[in-house]
Design an enzyme around this catalytic site. Structure first.
Site, mmCIF file in Angstrom:
data_model
loop_
_atom_site.group_PDB
_atom_site.id
_atom_site.type_symbol
_atom_site.label_atom_id
_atom_site.label_comp_id
_atom_site.label_asym_id
_atom_site.label_seq_id
_atom_site.Cartn_x
_atom_site.Cartn_y
_atom_site.Cartn_z
ATOM 1 C CG ASN A 192 -1.898 -1.089 1.259
ATOM 2 O OD1 ASN A 192 -2.453 -1.423 0.221
ATOM 3 N ND2 ASN A 192 -2.127 -1.676 2.422
ATOM 4 C CG HIS A 225 -10.521 -1.832 7.394
ATOM 5 N ND1 HIS A 225 -9.989 -1.893 8.659
ATOM 6 C CD2 HIS A 225 -9.658 -2.498 6.594
ATOM 7 C CE1 HIS A 225 -8.849 -2.548 8.616
ATOM 8 N NE2 HIS A 225 -8.621 -2.924 7.370
ATOM 9 C CD GLU A 280 -13.042 1.291 3.981
ATOM 10 O OE1 GLU A 280 -12.301 1.216 2.985
ATOM 11 O OE2 GLU A 280 -13.279 0.334 4.731
ATOM 12 C CB SER A 295 -9.264 -1.520 2.062
ATOM 13 O OG SER A 295 -10.283 -2.315 2.604
ATOM 14 C CG ASP A 346 -10.743 4.332 7.348
ATOM 15 O OD1 ASP A 346 -9.765 4.863 6.799
ATOM 16 O OD2 ASP A 346 -10.695 3.203 7.886
ATOM 17 C CG HIS A 398 -6.925 2.224 1.046
ATOM 18 N ND1 HIS A 398 -5.799 1.448 0.895
ATOM 19 C CD2 HIS A 398 -7.641 1.666 2.045
ATOM 20 C CE1 HIS A 398 -5.841 0.449 1.763
ATOM 21 N NE2 HIS A 398 -6.953 0.554 2.470
ATOM 22 C CE LYS A 444 -3.811 0.975 4.366
ATOM 23 N NZ LYS A 444 -4.001 0.566 5.733
HETATM 24 C C1 LIG Z 1 -9.819 1.355 5.217
HETATM 25 C C2 LIG Z 1 -8.824 0.981 6.268
HETATM 26 N N1 LIG Z 1 -8.936 1.516 7.494
HETATM 27 C C3 LIG Z 1 -8.079 1.207 8.466
HETATM 28 C C4 LIG Z 1 -7.043 0.340 8.249
HETATM 29 C C5 LIG Z 1 -6.138 0.013 9.370
HETATM 30 O O1 LIG Z 1 -5.088 0.928 9.379
HETATM 31 P P1 LIG Z 1 -3.711 0.524 10.052
HETATM 32 O O2 LIG Z 1 -3.018 -0.397 9.114
HETATM 33 O O3 LIG Z 1 -3.020 1.828 10.236
HETATM 34 O O4 LIG Z 1 -4.046 -0.134 11.356
HETATM 35 C C6 LIG Z 1 -6.873 -0.233 6.977
HETATM 36 C C7 LIG Z 1 -5.800 -1.171 6.629
HETATM 37 O O5 LIG Z 1 -4.798 -1.343 7.079
HETATM 38 C C8 LIG Z 1 -7.786 0.095 5.970
HETATM 39 O O6 LIG Z 1 -7.681 -0.445 4.751
#
Ligand SMILES: Cc1ncc(COP(=O)(O)O)c(C=O)c1O
Length: 385
Positions: free
Chosen positions: A47, A133, A175, A179, A204, A207, A236
């Site tokens: 990522n 997610h 989101e 993801s 969120d 990405h 990412k």
């Molecule tokens: C949309 C989304 N939110 C949160 C996370 C989690 O973030 P982190 O890897 O910083 O724990 C991810 C993937 O890792 C994700 O794809």
């Protein structure tokens, strides 16, 4: 059933479904190349969308921070772990994204859990996109609030769910860029549905941040939406790890009182906060803009070249280009064949994605060059499906 029997059965079921997950220790996993067991692969699984994990300025900032401040923060931000480097990063993020405040978290997973746990009470309702997610859906499931899922990116279904009577408050969760599918949420429509019922919106943008929108400001800026709660993550496009929640002054003060992941967890090392400032500076610079343009070119080249493949290309315009295969075993075999030809790709299977939609989650990055994309396409065109 004993603990041991329960564990043995769950693991056996995973194996039988060809869904057993294993981790691979790598010598290098981010950036253009992936190194595994002495072999070099073109890396289509990370990522690290802008290639910043290997950026000399970011590496130097981390090294310099470690020499100046040491390698750990020494405590929770509520005790001794909150450093000037954290404050500077929070201020820069808030200013860049147009919020009063930013609060740093150790990961995106922790940030999502903390926000939902600190906000949602028994009388409330969380209405989440069904493809959100795991960190969001798990937090919502564990919270005492009612959880309703709306059909993926379906603003009308969201509006219908929000219209049902509720005793407390409603929180809409989605989101920016999804993801596993790489598609974008229709944020203006989602925000309008939330506003119509006085619900708050949490986006969120793990990405999208750094990659899309003017200056890399992400999906919300791109679509002209300002959610009450914006989560950005640093694992990412920033090339490091960690996360921030962007919010108002009052909400930040509330989280500092009630977000347990902030209070009872060691703060990120100040050296990391310094490296994140350097990553942010690159994202905002001409260098960052050029990286976004290179990535956009790779995405366009890939999508053009992928016409006629045996596997369906999705509508995604982002760095995430899933190839839906369907069956778990077929997906695993395809990933293996691609690896044998020098392309490292990862098979994503249920429960990470819905049953029957096992896929290769291909990711393109600014660290690739045109030859990498051409090689991937050549290998994929050699597959008959
Ligand atoms: C949309 C989304 N939110 C949160 C996370 C989690 O973030 P982190 O890897 O910083 O724990 C991810 C993937 O890792 C994700 O794809």
């Amino acid at each position: 059933m004993s603990w041991q029997q329960r564990i043995d059965r769950a693991v056996a079921e995973r194996r039988e479904a060809q869904a057993f997950r294993q981790r691979q220790p790598l010598a290098q996993g981010a950036g253009r190349w992936l190194m595994c067991e002495g072999r070099r692969y073109r890396n289509f699984s990370s990522n690290d969308y802008l290639g910043l994990s290997q950026h000399p300025q970011v590496i130097r900032a981390w090294q310099d921070g470690a020499e100046r401040y040491g390698v750990g923060s020494g405590g929770s931000a509520h005790v001794t772990g909150y450093h000037q480097a954290h404050l500077r990063l929070e201020e820069q993020l808030a200013d860049w994204l147009g919020y009063d405040r930013a609060l740093l978290f150790i990961s995106g997973f922790a940030a999502n859990q903390a926000v939902i746990a600190a906000l949602a009470g028994r009388e409330d309702r969380i209405v989440a996109d069904r493809l959100s997610h795991a960190s969001l859906l798990e937090a919502a499931t564990l919270s005492p609030a009612q959880l309703r899922r709306f059909q993926h990116n379906d603003g009308q279904h969201l509006a219908r769910l929000l219209a049902a009577p509720v005793e407390g408050q409603q929180l809409v969760v989605t989101e920016g860029v999804f993801s596993m599918d790489g598609d974008s949420a229709p944020l203006a429509e989602v925000a309008a549905a939330a506003r119509a019922t006085d619900a708050w919106l949490m986006v969120d943008d793990a990405h999208g941040i750094g990659v899309v929108g003017e200056n890399g400001r992400g999906s919300c800026s791109q679509q002209g939406v300002k959610p009450e709660l914006l989560v950005v993550t640093f694992g990412k496009a920033f090339g490091l790890s960690g996360a921030a929640v962007l919010c108002s002054q009052a909400v930040a003060d509330y989280f500092i009182q009630f977000a347990r992941h902030l209070i009872y967890s060691t703060a990120m090392p100040p050296a990391q906060a310094q490296a994140l400032q350097a990553a942010l500076a690159v994202i905002q610079s001409d260098d960052g803009q050029q990286r976004r343009e290179i990535l956009a070119q790779h995405i366009a080249d890939f999508r053009r070249g992928a016409q006629g493949l045996a596997y369906a290309l999705s509508g995604s315009q982002s760095a995430i280009q899933p190839l839906i295969v369907g069956d778990n075993a077929d997906t695993l075999r395809l990933a293996e064949r691609l690896r044998a030809q020098g392309c490292w790709v990862t098979a994503i299977r249920p429960p990470t994605v819905p049953a029957g939609t096992a896929r290769l989650r291909l990711t393109l990055t600014a660290a690739h060059d045109a030859q990498d994309v051409a090689h991937l396409l050549e290998v994929l065109h050699g597959e008959r499906g």
